[in-house]
Scaffold this motif. Structure first.
Motif, PDB file in Angstrom:
ATOM      1  N   GLN A 291     -56.520  47.145  90.999  1.00  0.00           N
ATOM      2  CA  GLN A 291     -55.765  48.401  90.946  1.00  0.00           C
ATOM      3  C   GLN A 291     -54.425  48.211  90.250  1.00  0.00           C
ATOM      4  O   GLN A 291     -54.013  49.056  89.447  1.00  0.00           O
ATOM      5  CB  GLN A 291     -55.562  48.932  92.365  1.00  0.00           C
ATOM      6  CG  GLN A 291     -56.845  49.445  93.023  1.00  0.00           C
ATOM      7  CD  GLN A 291     -56.624  49.901  94.442  1.00  0.00           C
ATOM      8  OE1 GLN A 291     -55.532  49.739  94.986  1.00  0.00           O
ATOM      9  NE2 GLN A 291     -57.651  50.470  95.049  1.00  0.00           N
TER      10      GLN A 291
ATOM     11  N   LYS B  49     -53.335  50.037  86.889  1.00  0.00           N
ATOM     12  CA  LYS B  49     -52.093  50.790  86.714  1.00  0.00           C
ATOM     13  C   LYS B  49     -51.302  50.241  85.520  1.00  0.00           C
ATOM     14  O   LYS B  49     -50.731  51.003  84.745  1.00  0.00           O
ATOM     15  CB  LYS B  49     -51.259  50.715  87.990  1.00  0.00           C
ATOM     16  CG  LYS B  49     -51.846  51.503  89.155  1.00  0.00           C
ATOM     17  CD  LYS B  49     -50.956  51.407  90.383  1.00  0.00           C
ATOM     18  CE  LYS B  49     -51.532  52.205  91.538  1.00  0.00           C
ATOM     19  NZ  LYS B  49     -50.685  52.103  92.758  1.00  0.00           N
TER      20      LYS B  49
ATOM     21  N   GLU C  35     -52.954  51.435  82.453  1.00  0.00           N
ATOM     22  CA  GLU C  35     -52.648  52.845  82.210  1.00  0.00           C
ATOM     23  C   GLU C  35     -51.239  53.007  81.668  1.00  0.00           C
ATOM     24  O   GLU C  35     -50.997  53.812  80.763  1.00  0.00           O
ATOM     25  CB  GLU C  35     -52.818  53.626  83.520  1.00  0.00           C
ATOM     26  CG  GLU C  35     -54.267  53.786  83.955  1.00  0.00           C
ATOM     27  CD  GLU C  35     -54.389  54.512  85.269  1.00  0.00           C
ATOM     28  OE1 GLU C  35     -53.320  54.792  85.877  1.00  0.00           O
ATOM     29  OE2 GLU C  35     -55.523  54.812  85.698  1.00  0.00           O
ATOM     30  N   SER C  36     -50.297  52.219  82.247  1.00  0.00           N
ATOM     31  CA  SER C  36     -48.927  52.285  81.740  1.00  0.00           C
ATOM     32  C   SER C  36     -48.867  51.811  80.283  1.00  0.00           C
ATOM     33  O   SER C  36     -48.219  52.439  79.440  1.00  0.00           O
ATOM     34  CB  SER C  36     -48.014  51.424  82.617  1.00  0.00           C
ATOM     35  OG  SER C  36     -46.700  51.404  82.109  1.00  0.00           O
TER      36      SER C  36
END
Length: 348
Positions: free
Chosen positions: A110, A114, A117-118
């Motif tokens: 996770q 993240k 995604e950033s």
């Protein structure tokens, strides 16, 4: 004297003696037979009791042996159960350890997701900036031509005004039959500062069309195929699932840009024709959070936000979509919408 009398006189005769002996023998025989029977009965009874006792002893011995075997089996079962319990506890501890390891792996995944995604968002912003820089670089060479074209348009407007004034005053003049309508491929960066003093005597019956003219009163309403004309602008209502940046480049490939909305009339027109499942429009705050900018660089002089919007839910809603009701909502730029609206100036 009868023989019987003689016998009585002499004592019992041989027959009587024989009969008496036979009776005694019979009685003795009967007594012996009873004794033998009683002895046999005793022997049978003793044998039966002996067999019964033997059976009881055998049953007792077998029972003891079975009990011993049961005790041994019970001991073995208890030992096996203890081993199974220990193994089960070991397996349970191993499963707990594996579950903890999986949980840690999930947390790392996770966190990595993240981070990706950033990075994707940063890459998207960088790509958007690069595209904008490239577009700016491409437009730098066009600025001079656009400035010359605008100067030419202003010059033509002045000529038209002068011609109208001369016509109204009935001053005899001569004028060329045509007015140049196009600009050469290479022009000066600055337009002439003054208008020639010699004005043509006769003016053309119709003004030449200007491709980017926005003069009040002009009839610039010509649009490419599949584009819809409204108030001197052309609109293309695209369909097909796209992200915001994909919709932007799709409009660019069509020689337009994502729509910029500046009036309620334009909004009503778009609401009537746009995709009812939502469409991307050219409003975003990718550079500075909360500072929304149109694609045509004009100020945000009109808005139609849905109540409570923009709210930047989830920290990253930087692109604006138009819902079926026509109201606006900020959304994630990576969302795929089925609709997107482009606009461009109509030609005359």
């Amino acid at each position: 004297m009868t023989p019987h009398g003689q016998a009585e006189g002499r004592g019992p005769g041989p027959a009587l003696r024989h009969q008496a002996d036979f009776s005694k023998f019979t009685r003795r025989r009967r007594c012996c037979r009873k004794g033998i029977q009683l002895a046999l009965v005793g022997l049978v009874t003793a044998a039966l009791w002996a067999g019964l006792l033997t059976l009881l002893l055998l049953w007792h011995w077998d029972t003891l042996r079975n009990l011993k075997q049961l005790e041994e089996n019970a001991a073995r079962n208890v030992t096996q159960v203890s081993k199974d319990l220990e193994r089960h506890k070991g397996d349970e501890m191993a499963q707990k350890s594996q579950a903890a390891q999986m949980l840690q792996n999930m947390e790392r995944i996770q966190a990595e997701q993240k981070r990706m995604e950033s990075q994707e968002f940063e890459l998207f912003q960088n790509l958007d900036g690069l595209r904008a820089d490239l577009s700016n670089l491409k437009s730098l060479n066009m600025n001079e031509r656009r400035m010359a074209l605008e100067s030419l348009e202003r010059l033509q407007e002045e000529i038209q005004k002068l011609w109208v004034e001369l016509r109204e005053s009935n001053v005899p003049t001569t004028a060329p039959t045509t007015v140049p309508a196009t600009v050469p491929t290479t022009v000066l960066t600055t337009a002439p500062a003054t208008v020639p003093t010699m004005v043509p005597a006769t003016a053309p019956t119709t003004a030449a069309p200007l491709s980017l003219s926005s003069t009040p009163g002009s009839t610039c309403n010509t649009c490419p195929e599949k584009w819809v004309s409204f108030q001197r602008k052309c609109y293309y209502f695209g369909e097909g699932a796209k992200k915001w940046i994909q919709a932007r480049f799709a409009c660019s490939n069509l020689h337009g840009r994502l729509v910029s909305i500046h009036s309620q009339e334009e909004q009503d027109f778009l609401t009537k024709h746009a995709n009812k499942r939502g469409s991307w429009i050219g409003l975003r705050d990718l550079d500075i959070e909360g500072e929304f900018i149109w694609m045509d660089k004009k100020p945000l002089n009109y808005s139609n936000w849905q109540p409570g919007e923009p709210n930047d839910a989830g920290q990253g809603e930087n692109c604006v979509m138009m819902q079926a009701s026509g109201q606006w909502n900020d959304a994630f730029c990576n969302n795929r919408l089925d609709g997107w609206v482009c606009d461009r100036l109509a030609t005359c």
